[in-house]
Design an enzyme around this catalytic site. Structure first.
Site, PDB file in Angstrom:
ATOM      1  CB  SER A 133      -0.928  -0.011   1.214  1.00  0.00           C
ATOM      2  OG  SER A 133      -0.210  -0.349   2.392  1.00  0.00           O
ATOM      3  CD  GLU A 134       4.656  -0.468   1.056  1.00  0.00           C
ATOM      4  OE1 GLU A 134       5.147  -1.227   1.898  1.00  0.00           O
ATOM      5  OE2 GLU A 134       3.878  -0.856   0.147  1.00  0.00           O
ATOM      6  CB  VAL A 135       2.151   3.814  -4.561  1.00  0.00           C
ATOM      7  CG1 VAL A 135       3.407   3.166  -5.075  1.00  0.00           C
ATOM      8  CG2 VAL A 135       0.943   2.899  -4.686  1.00  0.00           C
ATOM      9  NE  ARG A 136      -4.424   2.562  -3.070  1.00  0.00           N
ATOM     10  CZ  ARG A 136      -5.570   1.922  -3.117  1.00  0.00           C
ATOM     11  NH1 ARG A 136      -6.395   1.991  -2.077  1.00  0.00           N
ATOM     12  NH2 ARG A 136      -5.913   1.225  -4.183  1.00  0.00           N
ATOM     13  CG  LEU A 137       0.856   5.699   2.993  1.00  0.00           C
ATOM     14  CD1 LEU A 137       1.526   4.870   4.074  1.00  0.00           C
ATOM     15  CD2 LEU A 137      -0.213   6.593   3.599  1.00  0.00           C
TER      16      LEU A 137
END
Length: 262
Positions: A134-138
């Protein structure tokens, strides 16, 4: 000994429980340090044959602790690099244990939690488990966990999930190679125990050497050097006391010594 972990050892099987249930076992500096130390200690303990990693509470691990991430966002690049190296070191320590490792996943395994599941040799998930990078959403990337997730699902699947951050349900996780077994949540412990018992039947040195073999030959082109390397590996092992014991036990129709000691 640990504030963020509980460790149970029974008949050669060590279960490491991440124990920050109030934050869904999210990583912080202390959990990273303690998990690194625990892996090192268990790897050095000859009485431990299999290591199981699980999480207390509702989730396996929701990834990075928000307070830890907030502090990282306010720090400079040098401090961020130091923190990232500690996380990367923990994952590598887990991945390079010389004994078999099983991720016992229930609930959320997000970001770094999916990295932990991928760094283990095997992954068993409850049917309600959910995974994500989920990192790209951060606004960041799954860098430290990347080598292990790629090893589990391959580059083609990673191109989708590293960029989309879509949630991956347990059935889909089996399909893409992340999860070996998906069972009803109430059957999770029984399935983990079943696989752990199977692992206890193997020779400990042979299992460690099997992990090294996979690392040495995976994704390498077939060549004279590779063929020679595999031949040398089996020739070296055939002359060991463990191999002689294994063959002797088979011919004498008895359990080998490493099974009777557990």
């Amino acid at each position: 000994m640990y504030e963020t972990l509980e460790i149970d050892i029974d008949k050669g099987i060590a279960t490491v429980w991440m124990n920050r249930p109030d934050v869904h076992n999210a990583f912080n500096t202390q959990l990273i340090a303690e998990l690194t130390e625990a892996c090192q200690e268990l790897d050095a303990d000859d009485a431990v044959r299999v290591v199981v990693l699980g999480g207390r509470g509702k989730s396996f691990s929701a990834g990075a602790d928000l307070n830890w991430m907030k502090a990282a966002g306010e720090a400079g690049e040098a401090d961020n690099f130091a923190d990232a190296m500690k996380l990367a070191g923990m994952l590598r320590t887990l991945a390079e244990l010389r004994k078999p490792t099983i991720a016992r996943v229930h609930g959320a395994a997000l970001g770094g939690g999916m990295g932990l599941a991928s760094a283990c040799d095997l992954c068993v998930a409850g049917e309600q488990a959910v995974f994500a990078t989920s990192e790209v959403r951060l606004g960041i990337i799954p860098a430290a966990i990347g080598p292990y997730v790629l090893r589990a699902i391959g580059a083609r699947q990673a191109l989708r999930y590293f960029q989309s951050a879509e949630r991956i349900d347990a059935a889909r996780a089996v399909h893409i190679g992340l999860v070996h077994e998906c069972v009803a949540t109430e059957e999770l412990d029984a399935k983990v125990a079943e696989i752990a018992r199977a692992l206890l039947q193997g020779g400990p040195r042979a299992q460690a050497e099997a992990k090294e073999l996979i690392a040495a030959v995976a994704n390498r082109p077939l060549s004279d050097a590779l063929v020679e390397d595999t031949a040398r590996r089996i020739a070296r092992l055939r002359a060991t006391p463990e191999a002689r014991e294994g063959l002797g036990a088979f011919l004498e129709k008895r359990p080998p010594a490493w099974v009777s000691k557990v």
